[in-house]
Design an enzyme around this catalytic site. Sequence first.
Site, PDB file in Angstrom:
ATOM      1  CG  HIS A 211      -4.945   2.264   2.606  1.00 11.92           C
ATOM      2  ND1 HIS A 211      -3.946   2.542   1.703  1.00 11.92           N
ATOM      3  CD2 HIS A 211      -5.237   3.441   3.193  1.00 11.92           C
ATOM      4  CE1 HIS A 211      -3.663   3.846   1.740  1.00 11.92           C
ATOM      5  NE2 HIS A 211      -4.444   4.406   2.633  1.00 11.92           N
TER       6      HIS A 211
ATOM      7  CB  CYS B  45      -4.625   5.845   5.677  1.00  8.75           C
ATOM      8  SG  CYS B  45      -5.878   6.749   4.750  1.00  8.75           S
TER       9      CYS B  45
ATOM     10  CB  THR C 271      -1.043  -0.005   1.136  1.00  9.67           C
ATOM     11  OG1 THR C 271      -2.013   0.994   0.843  1.00  9.67           O
ATOM     12  CG2 THR C 271      -0.436   0.233   2.499  1.00  9.67           C
TER      13      THR C 271
END
Lengths: 159, 205
Positions: free
Chosen positions: A45, A28, A22
């Site tokens: 995520h 996040c 990711t």
Amino acid sequence: MAEIFVNMGQIEVARADGVLVTVGLGSCVGVAIYDRERMVGGMAHVFLAASKDGKGITQPGKFADTAIPALVEAVMQAGGRRSAFQAKIAGGANLFPKLQAASLNVGRQNVMAVKEHLQLNNVPLRGEDVEGNSGRKMTLYVKDGIVVVQSIGDKPREI
Amino acid sequence: MDDSQQLTPQQLDLLRELGNIGAGNATSALSMMLQDRKLEMVVPEVAILSLPETTTLIGGPEAIVAGIYIAVSGDVDGHMAFLIPEGSAKELVGSMLGEESAKFDEMGCSVLEEVGNIVITSYLNAISEMTGLMIMPSVPGLAIDMAGAIWSSILAGAEILDDFITVIKTDFASEGKQIAGHIMLIPGKAGFGKFFKILLGTDRG
């Protein structure tokens, strides 16, 4: 070696020599859950700590409270054993420290929520690289449960 | 059910028009700061996308960009971002400071932050004049990082819970494309209604 990209709010799983990546984790939090012996793992995520007013049901990966159970379920579906699960997390930065006080920044809230829901789901946390003021890229090598985290201008860190 | 999925063609036109007016003023302010360097503006795009889909708006999550973020309050709420690729940001700082090789040091960053501030407030001023709405920008925040990290932090700070996000995006570039970037407006829930009420209530010929 198959690299699978995990976008914002999404959950992906991989087996054997699969690699989950990711990119662009800001506030996040990337969550990796894996069963090392069975060589299966998944990544979420997470965008925000909690869903509100029943929103977000269609995208469970967006919120910590829905993403962790969904990730656990997805890795079990892929052949993982719940009792063998381990987790590593990265992200939760505050990219605009001037605008958000440290105590109420979204990144820290996300990290706290992810940790709380890992605990509620009995998944031990084995490593973390969280908070600070820089974005991160996170890679999970499913085969051995190694997670590598990198920020711009920094060397990759293994957690 | 999400409100933004139900925008009529007329409402979409209005949002594009807001983008046009705002970004037109913003790019002319930027052009002036760059000693009248010519900037081309692309017709604004109103994108209604799911959260993961929005990363396509910023040219992929891994590219390094400079992002200036301003929260909008007053009669309408919303969020604004000015995003420029690393190379453009260096070119911009260099031409503002009259230096060949620009760095993102304290000086470089403060130049970027101020340019972003002027670009975004010019955008908001034009919309405010057009609609008569009071629009108040926050102080600017600057980050130089992966585009995805900046973009997702802005959306998360905006606490966007809906499945679909509406973004009014305008691209601009200098003649030789040395300086290019995006100006994004993410209208808040209260913002939509007020814009439409005022703009649709006006006789637009």
